[in-house]
Design a protein around this motif. Structure first.
Motif, mmCIF file in Angstrom:
data_model
loop_
_atom_site.group_PDB
_atom_site.id
_atom_site.type_symbol
_atom_site.label_atom_id
_atom_site.label_comp_id
_atom_site.label_asym_id
_atom_site.label_seq_id
_atom_site.Cartn_x
_atom_site.Cartn_y
_atom_site.Cartn_z
ATOM 1 N N ASP A 185 60.359 51.779 59.919
ATOM 2 C CA ASP A 185 60.871 50.479 60.378
ATOM 3 C C ASP A 185 61.890 49.907 59.403
ATOM 4 O O ASP A 185 62.824 49.198 59.813
ATOM 5 C CB ASP A 185 59.710 49.502 60.557
ATOM 6 C CG ASP A 185 58.794 49.907 61.692
ATOM 7 O OD1 ASP A 185 59.226 50.701 62.546
ATOM 8 O OD2 ASP A 185 57.637 49.433 61.712
ATOM 9 N N PHE A 186 61.741 50.209 58.139
ATOM 10 C CA PHE A 186 62.656 49.674 57.127
ATOM 11 C C PHE A 186 64.047 50.281 57.256
ATOM 12 O O PHE A 186 65.050 49.599 57.003
ATOM 13 C CB PHE A 186 62.087 49.926 55.732
ATOM 14 C CG PHE A 186 62.940 49.383 54.623
ATOM 15 C CD1 PHE A 186 62.929 48.025 54.335
ATOM 16 C CD2 PHE A 186 63.758 50.210 53.868
ATOM 17 C CE1 PHE A 186 63.717 47.507 53.331
ATOM 18 C CE2 PHE A 186 64.545 49.710 52.857
ATOM 19 C CZ PHE A 186 64.522 48.354 52.579
ATOM 20 N N VAL A 187 64.141 51.531 57.646
ATOM 21 C CA VAL A 187 65.440 52.204 57.766
ATOM 22 C C VAL A 187 65.985 52.157 59.188
ATOM 23 O O VAL A 187 67.030 52.761 59.462
ATOM 24 C CB VAL A 187 65.323 53.668 57.290
ATOM 25 C CG1 VAL A 187 64.947 53.737 55.829
ATOM 26 C CG2 VAL A 187 64.326 54.440 58.151
ATOM 27 N N ASP A 188 65.291 51.465 60.081
ATOM 28 C CA ASP A 188 65.755 51.353 61.473
ATOM 29 C C ASP A 188 66.778 50.214 61.556
ATOM 30 O O ASP A 188 66.441 49.039 61.347
ATOM 31 C CB ASP A 188 64.569 51.093 62.404
ATOM 32 C CG ASP A 188 64.952 51.280 63.863
ATOM 33 O OD1 ASP A 188 66.149 51.220 64.178
ATOM 34 O OD2 ASP A 188 64.036 51.481 64.686
ATOM 35 N N TYR A 189 68.030 50.571 61.882
ATOM 36 C CA TYR A 189 69.097 49.572 61.912
ATOM 37 C C TYR A 189 68.907 48.588 63.065
ATOM 38 O O TYR A 189 69.155 47.383 62.916
ATOM 39 C CB TYR A 189 70.455 50.265 62.030
ATOM 40 C CG TYR A 189 71.623 49.323 62.076
ATOM 41 C CD1 TYR A 189 72.083 48.682 60.921
ATOM 42 C CD2 TYR A 189 72.280 49.045 63.275
ATOM 43 C CE1 TYR A 189 73.151 47.816 60.962
ATOM 44 C CE2 TYR A 189 73.349 48.173 63.329
ATOM 45 C CZ TYR A 189 73.780 47.566 62.161
ATOM 46 O OH TYR A 189 74.847 46.701 62.206
ATOM 47 N N ASP A 190 68.479 49.053 64.219
ATOM 48 C CA ASP A 190 68.307 48.168 65.377
ATOM 49 C C ASP A 190 67.243 47.103 65.114
ATOM 50 O O ASP A 190 67.388 45.940 65.514
ATOM 51 C CB ASP A 190 67.930 48.991 66.609
ATOM 52 C CG ASP A 190 69.049 49.930 67.029
ATOM 53 O OD1 ASP A 190 70.222 49.615 66.718
ATOM 54 O OD2 ASP A 190 68.752 50.961 67.657
ATOM 55 N N HIS A 218 66.509 45.941 62.175
ATOM 56 C CA HIS A 218 67.104 45.010 61.221
ATOM 57 C C HIS A 218 67.958 43.971 61.936
ATOM 58 O O HIS A 218 67.920 42.773 61.614
ATOM 59 C CB HIS A 218 67.952 45.775 60.201
ATOM 60 C CG HIS A 218 67.184 46.241 59.015
ATOM 61 N ND1 HIS A 218 66.753 45.400 58.012
ATOM 62 C CD2 HIS A 218 66.735 47.471 58.671
ATOM 63 C CE1 HIS A 218 66.097 46.084 57.099
ATOM 64 N NE2 HIS A 218 66.067 47.354 57.473
ATOM 65 N N ILE A 219 68.747 44.397 62.925
ATOM 66 C CA ILE A 219 69.599 43.463 63.678
ATOM 67 C C ILE A 219 68.745 42.476 64.464
ATOM 68 O O ILE A 219 69.037 41.267 64.509
ATOM 69 C CB ILE A 219 70.539 44.251 64.611
ATOM 70 C CG1 ILE A 219 71.511 45.109 63.784
ATOM 71 C CG2 ILE A 219 71.318 43.307 65.506
ATOM 72 C CD1 ILE A 219 72.405 44.320 62.863
ATOM 73 N N ALA A 220 67.676 42.970 65.091
ATOM 74 C CA ALA A 220 66.801 42.071 65.852
ATOM 75 C C ALA A 220 66.125 41.053 64.926
ATOM 76 O O ALA A 220 66.019 39.865 65.268
ATOM 77 C CB ALA A 220 65.753 42.887 66.600
ATOM 78 N N ARG A 221 65.678 41.521 63.767
ATOM 79 C CA ARG A 221 65.052 40.605 62.811
ATOM 80 C C ARG A 221 66.056 39.593 62.273
ATOM 81 O O ARG A 221 65.721 38.419 62.057
ATOM 82 C CB ARG A 221 64.466 41.421 61.655
ATOM 83 C CG ARG A 221 63.786 40.589 60.570
ATOM 84 C CD ARG A 221 62.638 39.776 61.133
ATOM 85 N NE ARG A 221 61.936 39.063 60.081
ATOM 86 C CZ ARG A 221 61.039 38.102 60.296
ATOM 87 N NH1 ARG A 221 60.715 37.770 61.547
ATOM 88 N NH2 ARG A 221 60.445 37.497 59.296
ATOM 89 N N ARG A 222 67.288 40.025 62.066
ATOM 90 C CA ARG A 222 68.314 39.119 61.578
ATOM 91 C C ARG A 222 68.599 38.019 62.596
ATOM 92 O O ARG A 222 68.766 36.845 62.235
ATOM 93 C CB ARG A 222 69.597 39.901 61.282
ATOM 94 C CG ARG A 222 70.704 39.069 60.655
ATOM 95 C CD ARG A 222 71.971 39.900 60.521
ATOM 96 N NE ARG A 222 71.747 41.090 59.715
ATOM 97 C CZ ARG A 222 72.681 42.018 59.525
ATOM 98 N NH1 ARG A 222 73.871 41.902 60.102
ATOM 99 N NH2 ARG A 222 72.415 43.067 58.767
ATOM 100 N N LYS A 223 68.662 38.374 63.873
ATOM 101 C CA LYS A 223 68.894 37.368 64.905
ATOM 102 C C LYS A 223 67.745 36.360 64.964
ATOM 103 O O LYS A 223 67.970 35.161 65.141
ATOM 104 C CB LYS A 223 69.071 38.054 66.265
ATOM 105 C CG LYS A 223 70.351 38.863 66.390
ATOM 106 C CD LYS A 223 70.456 39.479 67.769
ATOM 107 C CE LYS A 223 71.757 40.278 67.908
ATOM 108 N NZ LYS A 223 71.864 40.918 69.247
ATOM 109 N N GLU A 224 66.518 36.840 64.819
ATOM 110 C CA GLU A 224 65.369 35.942 64.858
ATOM 111 C C GLU A 224 65.380 34.986 63.676
ATOM 112 O O GLU A 224 65.124 33.785 63.828
ATOM 113 C CB GLU A 224 64.090 36.770 64.849
ATOM 114 C CG GLU A 224 62.822 35.934 64.926
ATOM 115 C CD GLU A 224 61.567 36.779 64.903
ATOM 116 O OE1 GLU A 224 60.463 36.198 64.893
ATOM 117 O OE2 GLU A 224 61.695 38.026 64.882
#
Length: 359
Positions: free
Chosen positions: A131-136, A138-144
């Motif tokens: 999960d740490f290296v999953d870019y998608d 990371h983007i979803a978490r950034r939006k939240e």
């Protein structure tokens, strides 16, 4: 005294400077003296004096025209601004916001499962690394996180001044079972088991539940306008009597959401005082929830303001069939009683049908 910005020698006739005579001789002439008198008369402060020479007629000042008499202006009486007209796009916190009627089902799309939304990270080290290296992700978490940071801190407090925080008016009729959505599973301690965590789905299944969801004393006071209380003056004795007669098919569940660790610690320390407010049979159905109820789940069940109290009617399959928010209106209390009676009748019919098929 007004003086012209044009020099006097430029105001004289051009022929004065086109002769061979000296200036003293030229100024002695009658024509030059008359021009000087006209210039001198024009520069005097007495503008009403008329020159005697006919050659000065071009310097006469026309009288100022008099203004016509205007009618007196009447004073305009003060008129109060009309009340703002509510717009369909207005949201809680706007001056023209009016709580709309709940016209569509609310809740989660997937049925709840025991063990969900506990707030405990049960992932393995390999799953955390993936999960740490999953870019998608990371983007979803950034939006939240961006959405949470952009939310004003005092907005929910300031929205309490509009209709006491009421965000919607309850639906007058229950939602159909095939269209209703689900109440998510939540995990927390209860008054009966302060050390062991319990799941709400295990309590909801098999009975019709009147669920009170609140996060503060203000919200708990608002829920009592719907369901009443067990200590002091009861605001809704008819609901208590209905639940007592149909205890096999219906129940009441209280969900106290305390996401602040310090507040949750204080509530745990004073659980003894909370137990005194509720009868012993109600202790297993009073939950203290500290984590696992994220923003997406709050929006799903319509919890727009965490300081406002919310009431739900959840059927035996954990589906939300009716919902209310804020302080109760008399029509909403009556609609809740009618909806609860229908759900109890449905549950009785389902239990009798199941018992007959087993035979």
């Amino acid at each position: 005294m007004w003086k012209s910005s044009i020099p006097a020698y430029q105001m004289l006739e051009p022929a004065l400077f086109q002769t061979n005579r000296c200036l003293s001789c030229q100024f002695r002439s009658t024509r030059t003296l008359s021009n000087l008198r006209s210039i001198r008369h024009y520069a005097t402060t007495d503008s009403t004096k008329k020159p005697s020479d006919a050659s000065n007629a071009e310097f006469k000042i026309s009288p100022r025209p008099q203004r016509e008499a205007q009618p007196l202006r009447r004073s305009v009486p003060f008129q109060q601004n009309p009340a703002p007209i509510p717009k369909p796009s207005s949201k809680p916190g706007d001056a023209d916001f009016v709580p709309p009627v709940l016209s569509r089902p609310i809740g989660a799309a997937a049925p709840p499962q025991v063990g969900e939304n506990t707030g405990v990270d049960a992932r393995t080290i390999k799953e955390r690394r993936d999960d740490f290296v999953d870019y998608d992700k990371h983007i979803a978490r950034r939006k939240e996180l961006t959405r949470l940071v952009a939310k004003p801190y005092f907005r929910e407090w300031s929205n309490l001044q509009y209709h006491k925080g009421k965000t919607f008016i309850s639906n007058p009729r229950i939602f159909r079972a095939d269209k209703a959505l689900y109440f998510p599973n939540l995990s927390g301690i209860t008054l009966a088991s302060p050390k062991d965590r319990q799941d709400t789905t295990a309590i909801f299944r098999g009975k019709v539940s009147v669920v009170n969801l609140f996060c503060s004393l203000w919200g708990e006071e608002q829920t009592t306008t719907f369901t009443g209380n067990f200590s002091g003056e009861d605001r809704n004795p008819a609901l208590k009597e209905l639940l007592a007669k149909n205890s096999k098919y219906a129940q009441r569940v209280d969900l106290n959401l305390e996401e602040n660790r310090m507040k949750a610690w204080l509530v745990r320390r004073f659980l003894g005082g909370v137990r005194k407010k509720f009868p012993v049979e109600q202790h297993p159905r009073y939950f203290l929830i500290e984590k696992g109820f994220d923003e997406s789940l709050k929006e799903a069940v319509g919890m727009v303001n965490k300081f406002v109290g919310y009431v739900y009617l959840v059927d035996a399959d954990c589906r939300i069939r009716w919902a209310g928010s804020g302080p109760a209106h008399p029509d909403e209390v009556e609609a809740m009683h009618t909806a609860l009676e229908k759900l109890i009748a449905e549950q009785k019919a389902a239990v009798e049908l199941e018992s007959s098929t087993r035979r």
